[in-house]
Design an enzyme around this catalytic site. Sequence first.
Site, mmCIF file in Angstrom:
data_model
loop_
_atom_site.group_PDB
_atom_site.id
_atom_site.type_symbol
_atom_site.label_atom_id
_atom_site.label_comp_id
_atom_site.label_asym_id
_atom_site.label_seq_id
_atom_site.Cartn_x
_atom_site.Cartn_y
_atom_site.Cartn_z
ATOM 1 N N TYR A 144 0.865 -1.189 0.000
ATOM 2 C CA TYR A 144 0.000 0.000 0.000
ATOM 3 C C TYR A 144 0.894 1.230 0.000
ATOM 4 C CZ TYR A 144 -3.396 3.466 1.661
ATOM 5 O OH TYR A 144 -4.197 4.571 1.798
ATOM 6 N N ASP A 239 9.501 2.844 -0.829
ATOM 7 C CA ASP A 239 8.514 3.463 0.057
ATOM 8 C C ASP A 239 8.892 3.073 1.483
ATOM 9 O OD1 ASP A 239 6.372 4.149 1.641
ATOM 10 O OD2 ASP A 239 4.842 3.293 0.326
ATOM 11 N N LYS A 267 5.524 9.490 8.654
ATOM 12 C CA LYS A 267 5.334 8.969 9.998
ATOM 13 C C LYS A 267 6.363 9.479 10.999
ATOM 14 C CE LYS A 267 2.658 4.961 8.439
ATOM 15 N NZ LYS A 267 1.337 5.470 8.821
#
Length: 432
Positions: A144, A239, A267
């Site tokens: 994702y 990613d 994050k």
Amino acid sequence: MTKSRSEQFFEIAERLLPGGVNSPVRAFRSVGGIPRFIDRAAGSRIYDVDGREYIDYVGSWGPMILGHAHPQVQEAIRKAVERGTSYGAPTVQEIELARRIIEAFPSLEKIRMVSSGTEATMSAIRLARGCTGREKILKFEGCYHGHADSLLVKAGSGIATLGIPGSPGVPACLAELTITLPFNSVEAFRTAVDRYGKELACVIVEPVAGNMGVVEPLPGFLETLRELTRQAGILLIFDEVITGFRLTYGGYQNLCGIEPDLTCLGKIIGGGLPVGAFGGRRDLMDYLAPVGPVYQAGTLSGNPLAMAAGLATLDILSSQRADYDVLNHRTAELCAAMGRLFQAADIPVRINRAGSLFTLFFSDHDVVNYETASLSNTDRYALFFKGMLERGIYLAPSAFEAAFVSFAHSEKDLEETLSACAETIKTMKGGI
């Protein structure tokens, strides 16, 4: 029966928000029950509006590696708020955070701040297309990379949790430009490069998958991606929104020794505030406006609150780099102890771990890609989730997410977690 405050708030939320939430997995639909509305958090604990206390293994889905409400981070945010919340203009703090990140990642020469991981991956792909003049991209099933249109094809995370293959609203022409392959399949990747190599702008991959549950790369997989993309003039994008500063001070690329062309982050670099970044080689990044033709912009990019929180977080992490080994070892011990409890109860599980990330799959198959992850017994996970929640352990309300252990989790927290696990397993015996 009197309804809990969470139940009352959820009824109100369902009238005002689609599904009662602002991000789908939070709705508890795959595990059943009512989501807990959180009132506050500190250290390893969160507290709901009914006053219940939980040991938290969600950690805001990754950024809270220092635990919640770390005093040093909180103080940095307070000082930043006093100077204003957003300027829409350059600040010294964004320069300093960029410098810290670049120093931690050998593959980065320049970066650009954005406001989310989705923005980071979306922008990196636009940049790759602009640099190469090619349109197709390649991703891996179950990975994702945010909810940009091209990236929802066979995505993990909430898509997997809800059991849907993609999303209406994604034009077929965009889906046709996205090639998806099984994660960890060197053979499939070689075949795809042979067939589409001259059309591919980029390959984007989570070097350690975290959104179909935790899945590490098999030996040779990432090495093959790097070798073949370089040969074919395809840009390789890592990613590392989840893995950045999670497994070590830097990224997974620091551990595996493979340098991608572009890297996406988020994050942890925002210390719990909304933030993202993407970066890479100077020649690639200078394709971005205002020096290059590839346009990307954002009003809140590099906003002073997120920069302050990120700087404070990286300051702390940098000062305790050796502690990553301790955190990773303690997570390994927790996973091993949980595994022994399930083994003794004759309940098949596979616990995949990378550093302080882990996922418990209720399966008797090794989980190496999305196909094998999807064989996991999600009904049994829902039983486990409910049992742990009742005993004060807050896990992801999805069988396809990671659990996050933080520096704030104490030995006592881990002991309580194992005790709750043992008690929950007793209630599961003879169940689904």
